[in-house]
Every structure is written in C-alpha cells, then in structure tokens.
Design a protein around this motif. Structure first.
Motif, PDB file in Angstrom:
ATOM      1  N   LEU A 217      -2.036  13.265   7.860  1.00  0.00           N
ATOM      2  CA  LEU A 217      -1.579  14.507   7.863  1.00  0.00           C
ATOM      3  C   LEU A 217      -0.901  14.857   9.017  1.00  0.00           C
ATOM      4  N   LEU A 218       0.053  15.640   9.176  1.00  0.00           N
ATOM      5  CA  LEU A 218       0.595  15.849  10.556  1.00  0.00           C
ATOM      6  C   LEU A 218       0.361  17.321  10.679  1.00  0.00           C
ATOM      7  N   ARG A 219       0.220  17.491  12.268  1.00  0.00           N
ATOM      8  CA  ARG A 219      -0.111  18.743  12.788  1.00  0.00           C
ATOM      9  C   ARG A 219       0.996  19.796  12.538  1.00  0.00           C
ATOM     10  N   ILE A 220       0.669  20.870  12.037  1.00  0.00           N
ATOM     11  CA  ILE A 220       1.228  22.133  11.919  1.00  0.00           C
ATOM     12  C   ILE A 220       1.208  23.014  13.086  1.00  0.00           C
ATOM     13  N   GLN A 221       2.641  23.126  14.026  1.00  0.00           N
ATOM     14  CA  GLN A 221       2.508  23.821  15.047  1.00  0.00           C
ATOM     15  C   GLN A 221       3.025  25.230  14.617  1.00  0.00           C
TER      16      GLN A 221
ATOM     17  N   TRP B  14       0.857  17.151  -4.577  1.00  0.00           N
ATOM     18  CA  TRP B  14      -0.047  16.372  -5.522  1.00  0.00           C
ATOM     19  C   TRP B  14       0.420  15.014  -6.126  1.00  0.00           C
ATOM     20  N   LYS B  15       1.846  15.066  -6.544  1.00  0.00           N
ATOM     21  CA  LYS B  15       2.451  13.926  -6.788  1.00  0.00           C
ATOM     22  C   LYS B  15       2.587  12.935  -5.640  1.00  0.00           C
ATOM     23  N   ALA B  16       2.821  13.439  -4.437  1.00  0.00           N
ATOM     24  CA  ALA B  16       3.238  12.559  -3.139  1.00  0.00           C
ATOM     25  C   ALA B  16       1.715  11.886  -3.003  1.00  0.00           C
ATOM     26  N   VAL B  17       0.477  12.691  -3.122  1.00  0.00           N
ATOM     27  CA  VAL B  17      -0.739  12.037  -2.813  1.00  0.00           C
ATOM     28  C   VAL B  17      -1.132  11.026  -3.973  1.00  0.00           C
ATOM     29  N   LYS B  18      -0.781  11.326  -5.102  1.00  0.00           N
ATOM     30  CA  LYS B  18      -1.355  10.655  -6.015  1.00  0.00           C
ATOM     31  C   LYS B  18      -1.306   9.039  -6.079  1.00  0.00           C
ATOM     32  N   ASN B  19      -2.399   8.468  -6.013  1.00  0.00           N
ATOM     33  CA  ASN B  19      -2.631   6.974  -5.719  1.00  0.00           C
ATOM     34  C   ASN B  19      -2.270   6.555  -4.787  1.00  0.00           C
TER      35      ASN B  19
ATOM     36  N   GLU C 267       4.749   1.466   1.220  1.00  0.00           N
ATOM     37  CA  GLU C 267       5.695   2.345   0.800  1.00  0.00           C
ATOM     38  C   GLU C 267       5.193   3.660   1.109  1.00  0.00           C
ATOM     39  N   ILE C 268       6.445   4.498   1.547  1.00  0.00           N
ATOM     40  CA  ILE C 268       5.938   5.687   2.235  1.00  0.00           C
ATOM     41  C   ILE C 268       6.701   6.929   1.345  1.00  0.00           C
ATOM     42  N   VAL C 269       5.883   7.829   1.199  1.00  0.00           N
ATOM     43  CA  VAL C 269       6.241   9.139   0.440  1.00  0.00           C
ATOM     44  C   VAL C 269       5.952  10.445   1.496  1.00  0.00           C
ATOM     45  N   LEU C 270       6.977  11.290   1.535  1.00  0.00           N
ATOM     46  CA  LEU C 270       6.821  12.201   2.361  1.00  0.00           C
ATOM     47  C   LEU C 270       6.667  13.483   1.659  1.00  0.00           C
ATOM     48  N   SER C 271       5.949  14.567   2.008  1.00  0.00           N
ATOM     49  CA  SER C 271       5.849  15.724   1.198  1.00  0.00           C
ATOM     50  C   SER C 271       5.675  16.655   2.207  1.00  0.00           C
TER      51      SER C 271
ATOM     52  N   ARG D 117       0.747  -1.255  -0.016  1.00  0.00           N
ATOM     53  CA  ARG D 117       0.042  -0.071   0.037  1.00  0.00           C
ATOM     54  C   ARG D 117       1.168   1.160  -0.012  1.00  0.00           C
ATOM     55  N   LYS D 118       0.391   2.302  -0.567  1.00  0.00           N
ATOM     56  CA  LYS D 118       1.129   3.687  -0.552  1.00  0.00           C
ATOM     57  C   LYS D 118       0.560   4.520   0.636  1.00  0.00           C
ATOM     58  N   MET D 119       1.445   5.034   1.225  1.00  0.00           N
ATOM     59  CA  MET D 119       1.142   6.157   1.978  1.00  0.00           C
ATOM     60  C   MET D 119       1.863   7.413   2.082  1.00  0.00           C
ATOM     61  N   ALA D 120       1.173   8.409   2.072  1.00  0.00           N
ATOM     62  CA  ALA D 120       1.570   9.650   1.800  1.00  0.00           C
ATOM     63  C   ALA D 120       1.667  10.626   3.342  1.00  0.00           C
ATOM     64  N   ILE D 121       2.628  10.808   3.771  1.00  0.00           N
ATOM     65  CA  ILE D 121       2.693  11.764   4.934  1.00  0.00           C
ATOM     66  C   ILE D 121       3.180  13.091   4.918  1.00  0.00           C
TER      67      ILE D 121
END
Lengths: 183, 309
Positions: free
Chosen positions: B222-226, B211-216, B185-189, B158-162
């Motif tokens: 989503l991480l919290r933005i402090q 957009w590319k990170a989230v694709k498919n 498989e993990i992609v950070l953005s 599975r693909k996970m985008a963080i």
C-alpha cells in the motif's frame, strides 16, 4: 598472481590426530568441560570447532556448546583489501559470560584476526577465560598473541601461503603450503 | 565477492545476484541489532553526511542509526532548497561537503536526478540516494525486498499488488524494479489519475478494480496517499479513496492466505489502510522499519567498508 602448491603439510589422518590431541588438551587445561564453549572463527574455524566438539562427545560423553564468530566488521584492514570481505553469520548457543571460551581457527599468522576476534567476543559478553586453538601456527606474529593449543607448528616465509582445506568447503581434508607466483 | 556499485543512486543496473547478495549481507547485519552491544567498528573514522532537502523522519533516522551502529561519524545537514536555484545550491553544497572531508553523503531531494547530479559533482565521496523526486528510492525498495524475502525466500513467481498513488511515488518505481528483477509478477491498482502513463513500459499491468488486483496476491503493498493530491483534484475525497481502495479485512482476504501487507510509512489510518490490517498479523510494517536499518548497514558497509576508489 597464482599459487603453486609446494608440499602437503598434513593429511586427513594427521589432521584428525592433531584435533584429537588438542581436544584432550582442552579438557586437561580446563579441568573438565563444564564451563567450556567452543567458538569457531568463520569460515574454516567453524568446521574445526565442530570436529573438536565431536571428538569431545566421543571421549568425554559431553556435548560442548559450539558457536560461530564472524570477525569481518572488526578487521583493521578493511580499507586495504581489494576483494570485498563478505560478512558471515555470528551465532552463540548461549551467553558466554563466565565461560571458558576456546576460540578455534585454522591458521594463526600475524595475530590480527585473533585481535579482531577478541574484540568481537567482548561485545557479546564477558568470558572468564579465552583460549585459542589453531590447527597451524605459521609464525610471523605482529601482535603479542599466542595460541594455547596448536595442531602443528610450521616455519614459513612471508611469500608462502598455508591453506587448510576442510571437506565441508573444499571437498577434502588436508593442509598444504603454497608459493605465490607472478603471472 | 567483488562489489561493483560505487554509489547507490538507483537500481537500474542491479542484477538479481547483486540484490540477493545484499539481502544475505543484510541478514547478518540484522542479527547485530539483537545483541546487547550493537555497535561494530567497521566504519570507524568515516564521515557520513545526511543531507536532507526534504522532510523525512524515518529514512533519515534509519540511515543515522545504521551509520552509528557501524561506528561512522555522522553529521546531519538539513537544508530547505525551496528558495534557491537547485542546481547552484547542490553544486556548492557538494563542494562544501567534500572540503569538509565527507566520505559519504546520503541525499534526499525533491528534484528527480539530484542524487546522480551530486555523484557527478563529488570526486571522492560515495552517494546514497535517500529519495529523489518521483525518480528513485533505492534503499526503500531493497528493505522492502528484504522484508518480503524473509517470509518468502524464493520470490520467483510471487504476485505483488501495489495500491495507491503510483504516479508520484519513487517508492513504487524502485520497488517495481527490484521485485521484477527477483521474478515477481506485479499488478498496480488505484485511481487511474494516479497511474503513470507508461505503465506498460514498467513491465507491470494496471487493474482498476482493487479486488481483482489483490486476488491471489502474495504481497499487498500500500502506498501513502498524500492529502495534497486531493486538492489537486486527482481523486474526489479521502473518504471516497478509502471506500474504494482502502485496505480492510475484506479486501486483504482476497489475497492468498498468509499474504504480506506492506507500507513504506508513515501510514494514514482510515485512508489507504484500516487499523485492523495495519495492526494485524499479516502486517509487516514494523518489520520494514527494522529491515531498513539492516539493509542500510549492509549498503554502507559494502560501499564504504572495502577498498575506496
């Protein structure tokens, strides 16, 4: 420590016969099946409960609601055990309040499992009556608990282990008695 | 089953089978939460201390609920460790806790490695890391895995985008460990200023374009933005962050159909997540909260319920 198999207590046919008889006794004692719920204690009791259910469907044309109960979180010996007891699922097909619950287990020994099962059951509802069916009663009770339906009474010593095997888990249906051996 | 983990400090040496066993145990704990009487006596007589040096509501409440549902005795110990030397304080606190007879300590601390330190100082008690510095937040990662696993029983491939502030995030570090071990498989953005220098050593890739990170992707995390990070000058403004990396319907539509949207909470609406996504059908944010109780129950039971070392 290993277990050495000493003798076979029940064959597959013996088991079927005992389950059939217990099923008939359950109908008799409850004057029908209207309020009866079968509850198998994890893990082997679950399959024995299903077999009693199947016999009842065949002879009484009634599908008796059947649930499964895990007692791990209610045990009184958690801190004494070396193998970590795995939590299995508990599921009831309906609210057990006002029902006649027949607990089903493979072997009754000290009675502590049933004590835990009663606590677990009471947290799920308030049955009118709770009865107990076991395939083997091997004696040595440590609590004032007695089964209502017994497949076979077997005098044992504390060094022995009674193993009920069911095809769903063990690939065979039989009851054997084993002896603990050092080494 | 033999449970090998005495403490839960990080997930470094957790194997795939350990994680899967825990998820299965958590499932059975999860069922308890729906019952009229939720409490079981498994940890009766055990004393658990929740030791929180950093503000935390959900982790503390979640642990407390899990402890209470298993019938443990619970003491909440809040401390502000800002004014005192951390090493001294923690060591003295550890000894105090042990003198009180604590069987387990849940610790949240701003300094990385504090859970390990506490575990070394305690002779008897089991330590659960409730988050230490930017190092690890193991129970969060396991509850995230449980939440995802309930929708996708096989996470392999599975693909996970963080998305977001990976640099300061112990959640991201722990999640990467768990989800990679489970075969994702993990992609950070996110802004490059919020990425760790060692992205490659984490076994993941960095894609500046969300957009590319989230694709498919199967999971959009989503991480919290402090808000403090903006003052540090790591990104120009919250609005600009939202414009570029905020999860809205358009961004999430790039993911696979039925992809899960997760967030460790508390969420900042209109910063890293839009309300349409936070409250939408793909959101698993509230399920994560529930999973937290079940997963922590399973961990408490496994580390405290069986034989004590």
């Amino acid at each position: 420590m290993t277990l050495r198999e000493k003798a076979k207590l029940m064959s597959e046919t013996d088991m079927e016969r005992a389950i059939r008889r217990m099923a008939h006794e359950i109908v008799e004692m409850n004057k029908g099946l209207e309020k009866v719920v079968l509850v198998g204690i994890q893990r082997r009791g679950v399959f024995l409960a299903q077999r009693i259910r199947d016999v009842l469907r065949q002879f009484e044309q009634v599908r008796v609601p059947t649930g499964e109960l895990d007692i791990t979180l209610y045990r009184d010996d958690l801190t004494l055990l070396h193998d970590h007891p795995v939590v299995h699922s508990t599921s009831m097909p309906l609210d057990i309040t006002g029902r006649h619950v027949v607990l089903v287990d493979d072997v009754i020994y000290t009675g502590r499992t049933i004590r835990a099962a009663l606590d677990a059951l009471m947290d799920l509802g308030r049955p009118d009556i709770v009865q107990l069916a076991v395939l083997v009663d091997r004696g040595h009770r440590e609590l004032p608990i007695a089964p209502n339906f017994v497949g076979k009474n077997v005098p044992t010593s504390r060094d022995e282990v009674v193993e009920v095997r069911v095809s769903e888990i063990d690939g065979i249906n039989e009851v054997v008695i084993c002896e603990r051996q050092e080494g | 089953m033999e449970w090998k983990h005495r403490h839960v400090l990080d997930l470094k040496d957790w194997k795939r089978e350990d994680i899967l066993f825990l998820l299965d145990q958590a499932k059975n704990m999860d069922n308890l939460i729906d019952r009229p009487i939720k409490k079981v006596p498994a940890l009766r007589g055990k004393l658990v201390v929740n030791l929180f040096f950093e503000a935390s509501t959900r982790t503390r409440v979640s642990f407390e609920l899990a402890e209470k549902l298993l019938s443990a005795d619970v003491v909440n110990w809040s401390a502000s460790g800002s004014s005192v030397s951390k090493g001294e304080t923690l060591r003295d606190t550890a000894w105090t806790l042990e003198a009180m007879g604590a069987d387990a300590v849940v610790v949240r601390h701003g300094a990385s490695g504090s859970a390990h330190y506490l575990a070394r100082k305690l002779k008897r008690a089991v330590v659960f890391n409730g988050g230490d510095g930017a190092y690890s937040h193991p129970t969060q990662a396991l509850l995230d895995a449980y939440t995802a696993w309930k929708s996708f029983p096989n996470l392999e491939g599975r693909k996970m985008a963080i998305l977001g502030d990976v640099l300061h995030s112990r959640v991201a570090r722990s999640d990467i460990q768990v989800f990679r071990t489970l075969g994702c498989e993990i992609v950070l953005s996110g802004p490059e200023t919020l990425m760790p220098f060692d992205v490659k050593s984490l076994g993941v890739t960095y894609e500046p374009d969300p957009w590319k990170a989230v694709k498919n992707a199967d999971i959009v995390y989503l991480l919290r933005i402090q808000r403090e990070r903006q003052e540090e000058g790591l990104f120009p403004s919250l609005d600009e962050y939202h414009l570029r990396f905020g999860a809205d319907e358009k961004l999430v539509s790039k993911a696979k159909e039925g992809a899960l949207v997760m967030h460790p909470g508390p969420i900042n609406r209109r910063v890293e997540i839009d309300s349409s996504i936070a409250d939408g059908t793909q959101s698993r944010i509230l399920q994560q909260v529930r999973s937290g109780v079940a997963v922590r129950m399973a961990l408490l039971y496994l580390c405290l319920g069986g034989v004590m070392a």
